[in-house]
Design an enzyme around this catalytic site. Structure first.
Site, short mmCIF file in Angstrom:
data_model
loop_
_atom_site.label_atom_id
_atom_site.label_comp_id
_atom_site.label_asym_id
_atom_site.label_seq_id
_atom_site.Cartn_x
_atom_site.Cartn_y
_atom_site.Cartn_z
N THR A 151 0.83 -1.20 0.00
CA THR A 151 0.00 0.00 0.00
C THR A 151 0.87 1.25 0.00
O THR A 151 2.00 1.24 0.50
CB THR A 151 -0.87 0.08 1.26
OG1 THR A 151 -0.02 0.21 2.41
CG2 THR A 151 -1.77 -1.11 1.39
N ASP A 152 0.32 2.33 -0.54
CA ASP A 152 0.85 3.63 -0.15
C ASP A 152 0.61 3.72 1.36
O ASP A 152 -0.28 3.06 1.91
CB ASP A 152 0.13 4.75 -0.90
CG ASP A 152 0.96 6.03 -0.96
OD1 ASP A 152 1.87 6.18 -0.11
OD2 ASP A 152 0.71 6.86 -1.83
N TRP A 153 1.38 4.54 2.03
CA TRP A 153 1.38 4.55 3.50
C TRP A 153 0.01 4.98 4.02
O TRP A 153 -0.38 6.13 3.90
CB TRP A 153 2.49 5.45 4.00
CG TRP A 153 3.77 4.73 4.33
CD1 TRP A 153 4.48 4.85 5.50
CD2 TRP A 153 4.50 3.79 3.53
NE1 TRP A 153 5.61 4.03 5.45
CE2 TRP A 153 5.63 3.37 4.26
CE3 TRP A 153 4.29 3.25 2.25
CZ2 TRP A 153 6.56 2.45 3.77
CZ3 TRP A 153 5.22 2.33 1.76
CH2 TRP A 153 6.32 1.94 2.52
N GLY A 154 -0.74 4.00 4.58
CA GLY A 154 -2.06 4.27 5.12
C GLY A 154 -3.19 4.09 4.13
O GLY A 154 -4.31 4.51 4.39
#
Length: 761
Positions: free
Chosen positions: A231-234
């Site tokens: 994932t992109d962060w979050g």
């Protein structure tokens, strides 16, 4: 050493397997010490290492990272039109990662530049998917040659910062396939990045992290991706659905919350444990590909890599205008004006922000080389502010010099991650001063420091414009070399500079209402739109000048015919007819002349950067395939090029085509056709399976003479011919006074011809 991944997985508890699906902290994967599985560290890229630690963790570039080398940002790198340069950059970063103990570098970023207003455009490569894919694949090859993984991002259709974490990109499949996915596809098929980062946004209402069509069907089944999706962060939405969809690793750590959801779903039977095992296997393969291939010989020589950054930026800068003012003459008295001369803007804000090891400005470079340069600020580099005294001093200095170089650009606050630009303008103080200086100094040169196009209302009044983009920490030294003729500019624009932001095809639909953004312009973005509409622009895609001149001649194709399985070599002779050595970027575009569907007037399908000494001639060879002629046909869920004529265009830029040739293409693919009352005669005549059958029906219904006259391409009555071809079958039946039985017989006969290639009467 060979690892038995399956044996490792068989020894894990369910909870341990789930724990590997999220990070242990902000930057590390989860270790399992009892099984000898270590943690591997990520670092932001793409144009340098943003390695954090010791409690300084963040994903927006707010806290300090290690001292590193800031290379040219993607906006500059793509302008090199040089995959070998991208590979060299990647290799340099790969060695730095090995030296710093980093297993995955988060980059490259390949989202297409849909609008000049996207705040993160500086981190993206181009408006063109073909160029983007080639540069990205080469960069990945370079990084991964050091056994360090890359994470190509942001997958997919993440083309704005406004509400990027929840907005839905509403885009049809043809547009996705032709514009927003090809760079990822090229990178996967050519270079196999070890990871792919999914984006925050939704795509047609489904979050990327939950999107099984995107992460499994397209990415893995169609393209053959072998690594893991992070994932992109979050960016996690529904962790259990993510596993089903093909999302592997969640970053950063959720503190075990989402791991527990995976465990619970398997225990209650709503998630198959086999899917979790696949996820863990993909993660472990990447972890051990780094752990088992460490390079103790790797070094991070910041001074040596700084010199590489200077050399790279010299290859990336684009000379946009030059009426003879450049290169500057040795010994000439030159006024350097603008805060960027002393404090260059060389990178963007956000997660890619590098704690640069060394920055030498253009002014400092000139002073070191004892050039005859005087400096006055004129305007500050960090705000839009006019000081009357500074303004007048700058104009006076320009008037008294032999030439004036104005260092202009966008302040840091204008473009960065998490927000978009509000307009395409430079600060008003800069435009005003440039105009005033141009009025008193005919040799006015503007040097631009920006991550995306800007409006240049003074462009026709100045003698030269040099686009440095955000060129990394070597931008000042590279600028000095180019201004004073120690190097010859050879960059080309990887994006169009429109005259006004209102001219951009996405203008009415960017950035949407916060919930949805409609990609209503479809495949017509960038030069595909401007060229097709014949709309004037400030500087076209592919444009870039040199201090020498190039001549094209003798275009020839290895064959003037091609089919679905064939390839054709396009050859052109290029000569350096000018006084100094230089590099030309030969660009190949394809124009579809079949009229099969609505397409851009031309599309880039090949390029080559060629170095030529003064007076030297070389033959450049590029190759095209059926895919290069094709568009994505949703009716057949595949790429399709109609049989017919295609034009092969070769030249210096999208608006500067030098030579052209013709190619006849033949395909065995026949798009599916549904024949009913709304089907037109034109559609039936265009299909070889139904054309003969329809002609026979028309002859039977209207008589041979009338039919031949109406359908002949030599018919003198264009109105009659157009009327006939536009007619749907239900209208034909009415004109022919067909009864219901005869009408159904006609439909069935045409359907039979479509499926069997013949019709019986």
């Amino acid at each position: 050493m060979a690892r038995d991944i399956h044996a490792l997985i068989s020894q894990m508890t369910l909870e341990e397997k789930a724990s590997l699906c999220s990070g242990s902290d902000f930057w590390h994967t989860q270790p399992i010490e009892r099984l000898g599985i270590p943690a591997v560290m990520f670092a932001d890229g793409p144009h340098g290492l943003r390695k954090q630690g010791d409690g300084r963790d963040d994903h927006l570039g707010l806290n300090e990272s290690i001292e590193a080398v800031c290379f040219p940002a993607a906006c500059a790198l793509a302008s090199s039109f040089d995959p070998e340069l991208a590979k060299k950059l990647g290799s340099t970063l790969g060695q730095e990662c090995q030296a710093e103990g980093l297993g995955v570098l988060l980059g490259p970023a390949v989202n297409i530049k849909r609008s000049p207003l996207c705040g993160r455009n500086f981190e993206y490569l181009s408006e063109d998917p073909f160029l983007t894919g080639k540069i990205a694949a080469a960069y990945i090859d370079g990084v991964q040659s050091w056994d360090v993984g890359t994470s190509i991002k942001h997958f997919a259709a993440n083309n704005q910062e406004y509400r990027r974490m929840n907005c839905s990109s509403e885009v049809d499949e043809r547009t996705l396939r032709e514009i927003y996915l090809p760079a990822f596809e090229e990178a996967v098929k050519a270079s196999q990045p070890q990871t792919i980062m999914c984006s925050y946004n939704k795509i047609n209402g489904v979050y990327s992290a939950d999107n099984e069509w995107l992460l499994s069907k397209v990415l893995r089944e169609e393209w053959g991706f072998e690594g893991y999706v992070v994932t992109d962060w979050g960016a996690v939405n529904n962790r259990v659905q993510g596993v089903r969809a093909g999302l592997d690793l969640e970053m950063p750590s959720s503190g075990g919350v989402n791991d527990a959801k995976i465990v619970a779903a398997i225990k209650n039977g709503t998630l198959d444990e086999a899917l979790l095992d696949q996820t863990v296997e993909r993660i472990l393969k990447v972890v051990f590909s780094y752990v088992d291939h460490r390079h103790p010989e790797a070094t991070f020589d910041r001074d040596a890599d700084h010199e590489k950054a200077v050399e790279m930026e010299t290859e990336c800068a684009v000379l946009l205008e030059n009426n003879g003012a450049l290169p500057l003459k040795a010994g000439a008295k030159v006024a350097y004006i603008g805060g960027f001369a002393l404090t260059p803007r060389y990178q963007g804000g956000g997660s890619s922000h590098i704690n640069a090891s060394k920055v030498i400005s253009a002014l400092q470079s000139a002073q070191v080389k004892r050039r005859n340069v005087i400096y006055t600020e004129g305007f500050p580099s960090d705000r839009d502010e006019i000081d009357p005294d500074a303004f007048c001093a700058a104009v006076d200095a320009a008037r008294e010099a032999e030439a004036a170089v104005v260092f202009a650009g966008l302040p840091d606050i204008v473009e960065g991650e998490s927000y978009d630009r509000v307009n395409m303008k430079l600060p008003a103080c800069q435009d005003r001063l440039i105009a005033a200086i141009a009025a008193v100094q005919p040799n006015t040169i503007v040097v631009l420091h920006n991550g995306s196009p800007v409006e240049c209302p003074w462009a026709e009044d100045v003698a030269a414009v040099l686009e440095m983009y955000l060129g990394g920490q070597g931008v000042g030294e590279a600028c000095d070399r180019l201004l004073w003729g120690e190097a010859n500019p050879c960059g080309r624009l990887a994006e169009t500079f429109p005259l006004r932001v209102e001219d951009n095809p996405s203008f009415l639909n960017f950035p949407g209402d916060g919930k949805k953004v409609k990609y209503a312009e479809g495949v017509f973005i960038g030069y595909r739109y401007y060229d097709t509409k014949k709309m004037p622009v400030r500087w076209a895609f592919g444009h870039g000048l040199s201090y020498t001149q190039f001549e094209y001649r003798d275009l020839w194709l290895s064959s003037d015919k091609m089919d679905d399985e064939g390839t054709v070599q396009v050859n052109v002779v290029v000569s350096n007819t000018g006084p100094i050595d230089g590099k030309e970027v030969v660009q190949l575009y394809i124009s579809d002349k079949t009229g099969c569907t609505s397409r851009p007037t031309k599309e880039l399908k090949g390029f080559a950067k060629v170095a030529l000494r003064s007076g030297e001639t070389k033959t450049v060879t590029l190759e095209i395939t059926a895919r290069d002629l094709s568009w994505y046909n949703e009716d057949i869920d595949d790429w399709y090029a109609a049989s017919g004529k295609y034009e092969v265009l070769v030249g210096h830029a999208s608006d500067d085509i030098q030579l052209s040739g013709e190619l006849q293409f033949t395909t065995n693919k026949i798009p599916p056709m549904i024949i009913d009352g709304s089907t037109t005669l034109s559609e039936l005549m265009d299909n070889p399976k139904t054309a003969a059958a329809l002609s026979q029906i028309l002859r039977t219904t209207f008589g041979s003479a009338a039919t031949e006259n109406a359908t002949s391409t030599e018919s003198k009555d264009a109105t009659e011919q157009a009327t006939i071809f536009a007619m749907p079958l239900k209208t034909l039946a009415n004109f022919a006074a067909m009864g219901e039985e005869q009408y159904q017989e006609m439909l069935n006969g045409l359907r039979s011809a479509l499926h069997q290639g013949s019709i019986n009467h």
